[in-house]
Design a protein around this motif. Sequence first.
Motif, PDB file in Angstrom:
ATOM      1  N   VAL A 263      -6.810   5.805  -3.036  1.00 51.54           N
ATOM      2  CA  VAL A 263      -7.054   6.027  -1.610  1.00 51.54           C
ATOM      3  C   VAL A 263      -7.675   4.798  -0.973  1.00 51.54           C
ATOM      4  O   VAL A 263      -7.300   4.390   0.126  1.00 51.54           O
ATOM      5  CB  VAL A 263      -7.943   7.286  -1.410  1.00 51.54           C
ATOM      6  N   ALA A 264      -8.634   4.183  -1.663  1.00 51.89           N
ATOM      7  CA  ALA A 264      -9.276   2.980  -1.117  1.00 51.89           C
ATOM      8  C   ALA A 264      -8.269   1.849  -0.934  1.00 51.89           C
ATOM      9  O   ALA A 264      -8.300   1.136   0.073  1.00 51.89           O
ATOM     10  CB  ALA A 264     -10.413   2.540  -2.037  1.00 51.89           C
ATOM     11  N   ILE A 265      -7.362   1.701  -1.886  1.00 50.69           N
ATOM     12  CA  ILE A 265      -6.347   0.652  -1.774  1.00 50.69           C
ATOM     13  C   ILE A 265      -5.347   0.973  -0.673  1.00 50.69           C
ATOM     14  O   ILE A 265      -5.001   0.109   0.139  1.00 50.69           O
ATOM     15  CB  ILE A 265      -5.627   0.451  -3.123  1.00 50.69           C
ATOM     16  N   CYS A 266      -4.890   2.198  -0.628  1.00 49.68           N
ATOM     17  CA  CYS A 266      -3.863   2.578   0.349  1.00 49.68           C
ATOM     18  C   CYS A 266      -4.370   2.552   1.786  1.00 49.68           C
ATOM     19  O   CYS A 266      -3.593   2.340   2.712  1.00 49.68           O
ATOM     20  CB  CYS A 266      -3.302   3.958   0.019  1.00 49.68           C
ATOM     21  N   VAL A 267      -5.638   2.783   1.986  1.00 47.42           N
ATOM     22  CA  VAL A 267      -6.191   2.802   3.347  1.00 47.42           C
ATOM     23  C   VAL A 267      -6.906   1.496   3.666  1.00 47.42           C
ATOM     24  O   VAL A 267      -6.720   0.913   4.738  1.00 47.42           O
ATOM     25  CB  VAL A 267      -7.152   4.000   3.527  1.00 47.42           C
ATOM     26  N   GLY A 268      -7.714   1.021   2.742  1.00 48.03           N
ATOM     27  CA  GLY A 268      -8.552  -0.136   3.021  1.00 48.03           C
ATOM     28  C   GLY A 268      -7.819  -1.462   3.049  1.00 48.03           C
ATOM     29  O   GLY A 268      -8.145  -2.335   3.856  1.00 48.03           O
ATOM     30  N   ALA A 269      -6.852  -1.643   2.185  1.00 46.09           N
ATOM     31  CA  ALA A 269      -6.153  -2.929   2.120  1.00 46.09           C
ATOM     32  C   ALA A 269      -5.411  -3.263   3.415  1.00 46.09           C
ATOM     33  O   ALA A 269      -5.548  -4.376   3.929  1.00 46.09           O
ATOM     34  CB  ALA A 269      -5.216  -2.951   0.921  1.00 46.09           C
TER      35      ALA A 269
ATOM     36  N   CYS B 134       0.921   4.142  -2.951  1.00 47.53           N
ATOM     37  CA  CYS B 134       0.768   5.562  -2.624  1.00 47.53           C
ATOM     38  C   CYS B 134       1.933   6.382  -3.181  1.00 47.53           C
ATOM     39  O   CYS B 134       1.728   7.446  -3.763  1.00 47.53           O
ATOM     40  CB  CYS B 134       0.654   5.722  -1.116  1.00 47.53           C
TER      41      CYS B 134
ATOM     42  N   PRO C  13      -9.717   8.085  -6.136  1.00 52.80           N
ATOM     43  CA  PRO C  13     -10.522   7.380  -5.129  1.00 52.80           C
ATOM     44  C   PRO C  13     -10.124   5.912  -4.994  1.00 52.80           C
ATOM     45  O   PRO C  13     -10.096   5.368  -3.875  1.00 52.80           O
ATOM     46  CB  PRO C  13     -11.955   7.516  -5.634  1.00 52.80           C
ATOM     47  N   LEU C  14      -9.784   5.271  -6.097  1.00 56.14           N
ATOM     48  CA  LEU C  14      -9.339   3.882  -6.033  1.00 56.14           C
ATOM     49  C   LEU C  14      -7.995   3.771  -5.319  1.00 56.14           C
ATOM     50  O   LEU C  14      -7.781   2.858  -4.514  1.00 56.14           O
ATOM     51  CB  LEU C  14      -9.238   3.301  -7.446  1.00 56.14           C
TER      52      LEU C  14
ATOM     53  N   SER D  16       0.824  -1.213   0.000  1.00 49.50           N
ATOM     54  CA  SER D  16       0.000   0.000   0.000  1.00 49.50           C
ATOM     55  C   SER D  16       0.853   1.257   0.000  1.00 49.50           C
ATOM     56  O   SER D  16       0.520   2.237  -0.676  1.00 49.50           O
ATOM     57  CB  SER D  16      -0.914  -0.006   1.217  1.00 49.50           C
TER      58      SER D  16
END
Length: 109
Positions: free
Chosen positions: A59-65, A42, A56-57, A38
């Motif tokens: 950010v979702a990967i960097c935070v959610g994963a 970033c 948005p994708l 992640s």
Amino acid sequence: MGDDQLLDAPWFAGQRRFTARWQPHLVLVVAVVMALISMAVCVAAILAPAPAAALPLVVAICVGAPLFAGWDVPAALGWVTVERRRKKALDALRKTLNELPEVEHPLGL
């Protein structure tokens, strides 16, 4: 203890049950690798500016994963800690038993 027996997580680490001794270690390794991936995504998005539609994708990967990968980390850390303490206690018991003197059975058996 065999791999086929269930190994319980400690009471303070939630209700996660591991079926093999290597699973808690794998959970920890996957969480660390996911955090590194992640961070790399970033950094890549910062150095090679991503299109606005992809942010948005990213950010979702960097935070959610990492959040998703770290879901079982408390249970795994608790399990590893308890197993380490059990091993230390067992080693101390074996050391104490080895220090006991050898004596013959009083009835000669």
